[in-house]
Motif scaffolding. Structure first.
Motif, PDB file in Angstrom:
ATOM      1  N   PRO A 200       0.829  -1.213   0.000  1.00  0.00           N
ATOM      2  CA  PRO A 200       0.000   0.000   0.000  1.00  0.00           C
ATOM      3  C   PRO A 200       0.861   1.258   0.000  1.00  0.00           C
ATOM      4  O   PRO A 200       1.963   1.269   0.556  1.00  0.00           O
ATOM      5  N   PRO A 201       0.383   2.339  -0.612  1.00  0.00           N
ATOM      6  CA  PRO A 201       1.175   3.582  -0.635  1.00  0.00           C
ATOM      7  C   PRO A 201       1.359   4.137   0.765  1.00  0.00           C
ATOM      8  O   PRO A 201       0.533   3.909   1.658  1.00  0.00           O
ATOM      9  N   PRO A 202       2.454   4.870   0.996  1.00  0.00           N
ATOM     10  CA  PRO A 202       2.691   5.433   2.336  1.00  0.00           C
ATOM     11  C   PRO A 202       1.632   6.465   2.697  1.00  0.00           C
ATOM     12  O   PRO A 202       1.146   7.221   1.853  1.00  0.00           O
ATOM     13  N   ALA A 203       1.283   6.484   3.964  1.00  0.00           N
ATOM     14  CA  ALA A 203       0.255   7.402   4.453  1.00  0.00           C
ATOM     15  C   ALA A 203       0.856   8.774   4.734  1.00  0.00           C
ATOM     16  O   ALA A 203       2.071   8.923   4.923  1.00  0.00           O
ATOM     17  N   HIS A 204      -0.014   9.781   4.722  1.00  0.00           N
ATOM     18  CA  HIS A 204       0.418  11.137   5.063  1.00  0.00           C
ATOM     19  C   HIS A 204       0.781  11.198   6.548  1.00  0.00           C
ATOM     20  O   HIS A 204       0.035  10.717   7.402  1.00  0.00           O
ATOM     21  N   VAL A 205       1.952  11.766   6.848  1.00  0.00           N
ATOM     22  CA  VAL A 205       2.459  11.796   8.219  1.00  0.00           C
ATOM     23  C   VAL A 205       2.018  13.080   8.907  1.00  0.00           C
ATOM     24  O   VAL A 205       2.228  14.176   8.389  1.00  0.00           O
ATOM     25  N   ASP A 206       1.407  12.927  10.049  1.00  0.00           N
ATOM     26  CA  ASP A 206       0.996  14.068  10.866  1.00  0.00           C
ATOM     27  C   ASP A 206       2.136  14.384  11.838  1.00  0.00           C
ATOM     28  O   ASP A 206       2.339  13.678  12.819  1.00  0.00           O
ATOM     29  N   TYR A 207       2.892  15.445  11.547  1.00  0.00           N
ATOM     30  CA  TYR A 207       4.063  15.779  12.351  1.00  0.00           C
ATOM     31  C   TYR A 207       3.757  16.844  13.397  1.00  0.00           C
ATOM     32  O   TYR A 207       4.660  17.570  13.816  1.00  0.00           O
ATOM     33  N   ARG A 208       2.539  16.948  13.837  1.00  0.00           N
ATOM     34  CA  ARG A 208       2.229  17.874  14.920  1.00  0.00           C
ATOM     35  C   ARG A 208       2.869  17.387  16.218  1.00  0.00           C
ATOM     36  O   ARG A 208       2.903  16.197  16.496  1.00  0.00           O
ATOM     37  N   ALA A 209       3.373  18.332  16.983  1.00  0.00           N
ATOM     38  CA  ALA A 209       4.005  18.006  18.259  1.00  0.00           C
ATOM     39  C   ALA A 209       3.069  18.358  19.400  1.00  0.00           C
ATOM     40  O   ALA A 209       2.174  19.197  19.265  1.00  0.00           O
ATOM     41  N   ALA A 210       3.291  17.724  20.537  1.00  0.00           N
ATOM     42  CA  ALA A 210       2.495  18.006  21.735  1.00  0.00           C
ATOM     43  C   ALA A 210       3.249  19.011  22.603  1.00  0.00           C
ATOM     44  O   ALA A 210       4.441  18.858  22.857  1.00  0.00           O
ATOM     45  N   CYS A 211       2.549  20.040  23.034  1.00  0.00           N
ATOM     46  CA  CYS A 211       3.176  21.047  23.879  1.00  0.00           C
ATOM     47  C   CYS A 211       3.471  20.460  25.253  1.00  0.00           C
ATOM     48  O   CYS A 211       2.769  19.574  25.733  1.00  0.00           O
ATOM     49  N   PHE A 212       4.534  20.972  25.873  1.00  0.00           N
ATOM     50  CA  PHE A 212       4.959  20.450  27.168  1.00  0.00           C
ATOM     51  C   PHE A 212       4.118  20.995  28.318  1.00  0.00           C
ATOM     52  O   PHE A 212       4.193  20.471  29.420  1.00  0.00           O
TER      53      PHE A 212
END
Length: 264
Positions: A200-212
């Motif tokens: 299967p094709p690679p999925a879109h990566v969600d690179y959102r970070a979590a605030c500390f």
């Protein structure tokens, strides 16, 4: 669970040097299902094999019975309160890395092992584990350990990042009844064999970070230049490393007074 056992049996049957470890992660603990404390290689094989009588390979029969028994023990000891579906995924991955490190240390001189981790996830992401999860991901990347993810429910941004960083595969299966087929087709082949398959094709990566500060996933935030902590709101003092930043305020431009023309 039957699909997971089928994949585990297939992995052990492909090569006699293959090793398998299964870790269950739930809201209170992460537990080794196989190998467990009650299992030792070569012990109890005859009894389990004779009781089955179906011609199955003895090691696979023992592994399946032990996994089923450990699952019953975990379910009987787990007390679920509320509707929270968070699991201790970061802790389970840390256990997996420790187990891989121990197995690598026990190898004889000249032997080599290619380790990988498959995460089968049905729970939701927990932003509270973001820091621990990212530490585990970078530790796996440093040890060249490939990490795959098979998601059964909603997409996981953390696992998308893990697979992208370590070079693994991320797949959200469209039908849960076909779980065994996806495990055998997509995740059973190793990294060298996958180049010859149509995956299967690679999925879109969600690179959102979590605030500390609030553990919320954010797209735009403030980053400490000393410890790289992420915050959703600006603060002159970093709450992680307690670094105080000198803020240069914009200089006030004095307005020039207009000279009055002498009246004639």
């Amino acid at each position: 669970m039957d699909a997971v056992m089928v994949m585990g049996n297939s992995h052990l049957a492909m090569t006699r040097t293959n090793k398998l470890a299964i870790i269950a992660s739930h809201c209170q603990d992460s537990h080794f299902l196989y190998p467990c404390k009650n299992w030792r290689a070569g012990e109890g094989v005859g009894e389990e094999a004779s009781s089955s009588g179906d011609g199955k390979y003895e090691l696979l029969s023992v592994a399946n019975n032990l996994i089923a028994e450990e699952i019953r023990n975990v379910m009987s000891k787990t007390e679920v309160t509320g509707h929270s579906t968070d699991t201790l995924l970061a802790g389970s991955l840390a256990k997996a890395l420790c187990y891989i490190h121990r197995v690598t240390k026990e190898l004889e001189a000249g032997q080599e092992i290619k380790s990988r981790i498959l995460v089968i996830k049905a729970a939701e992401d927990c932003a509270l584990q973001y820091m621990n999860f990212m530490n585990v991901i970078f530790a796996a990347q440093k040890q060249n350990i490939l990490m795959d993810a098979c998601v059964l429910d909603s997409d996981s941004g953390l696992l998308q990042q893990a697979c992208d960083i370590t070079g693994g595969l991320y797949l959200k299966i469209p039908q849960k009844v076909a779980l065994a087929q996806y495990l055998l087709w997509v995740f059973l082949p190793d990294a060298d064999q996958r180049s010859q398959l149509v995956l299967p094709p690679p999925a879109h990566v969600d690179y959102r970070a979590a605030c500390f500060c609030h553990r919320n996933l954010i797209e735009i935030g403030y980053v400490c230049s000393v410890c790289l902590s992420i915050f959703c709101n600006f603060s002159p003092i970093c709450t992680t490393c307690e670094t105080a930043f000198k803020i240069q305020l914009p200089q006030m431009v004095k307005s020039k007074k207009k000279k009055l023309k002498p009246s004639t």
